[in-house]
Scaffold this motif. Sequence first.
Motif, mmCIF file in Angstrom:
data_model
loop_
_atom_site.group_PDB
_atom_site.id
_atom_site.type_symbol
_atom_site.label_atom_id
_atom_site.label_comp_id
_atom_site.label_asym_id
_atom_site.label_seq_id
_atom_site.Cartn_x
_atom_site.Cartn_y
_atom_site.Cartn_z
ATOM 1 N N ASP A 60 0.787 -1.291 0.060
ATOM 2 C CA ASP A 60 -0.039 0.036 0.005
ATOM 3 C C ASP A 60 0.745 1.295 -0.019
ATOM 4 N N ASP A 61 2.301 1.083 0.142
ATOM 5 C CA ASP A 61 3.123 2.306 0.025
ATOM 6 C C ASP A 61 2.967 3.109 -1.379
ATOM 7 N N PRO A 62 3.637 4.068 -1.634
ATOM 8 C CA PRO A 62 3.563 4.776 -2.782
ATOM 9 C C PRO A 62 4.440 3.999 -3.723
ATOM 10 N N LEU A 63 4.092 3.911 -4.969
ATOM 11 C CA LEU A 63 4.966 3.022 -6.082
ATOM 12 C C LEU A 63 6.290 3.177 -5.995
ATOM 13 N N PRO A 64 6.942 4.736 -6.105
ATOM 14 C CA PRO A 64 8.281 4.957 -6.078
ATOM 15 C C PRO A 64 8.943 4.298 -4.664
ATOM 16 N N VAL A 65 8.313 4.240 -3.628
ATOM 17 C CA VAL A 65 8.819 3.502 -2.400
ATOM 18 C C VAL A 65 8.888 1.995 -2.659
ATOM 19 N N GLN A 66 7.935 1.412 -3.170
ATOM 20 C CA GLN A 66 7.790 0.261 -3.291
ATOM 21 C C GLN A 66 9.146 -0.288 -4.321
ATOM 22 N N TYR A 67 9.244 0.500 -5.637
ATOM 23 C CA TYR A 67 10.171 -0.012 -6.405
ATOM 24 C C TYR A 67 11.616 0.266 -5.764
ATOM 25 N N LEU A 68 12.043 1.278 -5.104
ATOM 26 C CA LEU A 68 13.017 1.534 -4.454
ATOM 27 C C LEU A 68 13.424 0.198 -3.341
ATOM 28 N N ARG A 69 12.428 -0.212 -2.697
ATOM 29 C CA ARG A 69 12.636 -1.375 -1.862
ATOM 30 C C ARG A 69 12.841 -2.609 -2.587
ATOM 31 N N TRP A 70 12.377 -2.879 -3.812
ATOM 32 C CA TRP A 70 12.474 -4.061 -4.556
ATOM 33 C C TRP A 70 13.645 -3.978 -4.870
ATOM 34 N N ILE A 71 14.229 -2.987 -5.567
ATOM 35 C CA ILE A 71 15.725 -2.904 -6.331
ATOM 36 C C ILE A 71 16.883 -2.984 -5.138
ATOM 37 N N GLY A 72 16.347 -2.435 -3.780
ATOM 38 C CA GLY A 72 17.382 -2.759 -2.926
ATOM 39 C C GLY A 72 17.407 -4.204 -2.229
ATOM 40 N N ASN A 73 16.323 -4.708 -2.424
ATOM 41 C CA ASN A 73 16.366 -6.231 -2.014
ATOM 42 C C ASN A 73 17.026 -7.046 -3.175
#
Length: 330
Positions: free
Chosen positions: A70-83
């Motif tokens: 449910d987080d903003p898409l840019p936050v989700q994307y950066l978290r995914w890239i970090g993982n």
Amino acid sequence: MTRSPRLAGAGAVVRRRLLVAVPVLAATSVGMFALGAASPVDPAKQYAGAAAFTASEENLAQLRANWGVDDPLPVQYLRWIGNLVQGDLGWSTSRHEPVASVLAARAGWTLLLIGVALALVLIASLLLGALAAYRRGGLFDSALRAAAYAVQSMPVFWLGLAAIAVFALALGWMPAGGLTDVTATSTSWSDVAHHLILPVGVLAVSQAPWFVLFVRDAVAESMRDDHVLAARARGLPGRTVLFGHALRTALLPFLTLVGTHLPELVGGAVLVETVFSLPGLGAVTVAAALGSDFPLLAAITLITTAVVLAANLATDLAYAAADPRVRLDG
């Protein structure tokens, strides 16, 4: 100590390729993330499976909160890239196990299929294409070109089904699929090799026409070069003229073809693995697409893109190493 011009040029090629690879991989990751975000599939319900029908909204909402969907898409994307950078490729909803485990268990079989098929294609295309060019206009040349055009028009899955119908069902020479016999209690390399004959053959035959026709035309063109004509005028044997002079010249553009044709080879391997029920990445890719398993699809897509980019870099370096006249830094 100064570096040699060729080493400096090779470094320039690597840097130039990296400048292209980074934005390509970034664009691929953004595209895959956007597809996943646009999907109407609820990841919480997908993870819960059949239990989603009886789960309360509070439990599903807690799952979404834990995953941050449910987080903003840019936050989700950066978290995914970090993982991804840390080696966490996510959880496969279609296989119900970590994506890294799926890739580790199946990527080796796909690489084996592609590697053996590519080796067969290269050897056969160089030999058959060179012989056809040497006998240009003859019966062998005409028959080879007709067969290449015919095979080129056949989908790879159709070739696979036809091979199963003829060699497995009608003649009984080969197994129809899998890596081992149904009654086998262990995996032996002889059994695996026997089961891979048909898949490897189908993949090699489906990709061979491009290479055979390319080699045939390139060798036929090089047969008219001055150094080849001079070799023939000196009375050198036909085999020496063909393989020692004409084919060596034709190998240079052939290296480029190998690099640019790799994506189609990977796509053909996915279909061949699906037809022959091989435990490679092909079957899980199809299952992931049907089940909207975006973590697994994204990982396979990114890895495939990286492999293709690395192959193109290797092709450029091999081209320059094969022909000293090529300027690596230009």
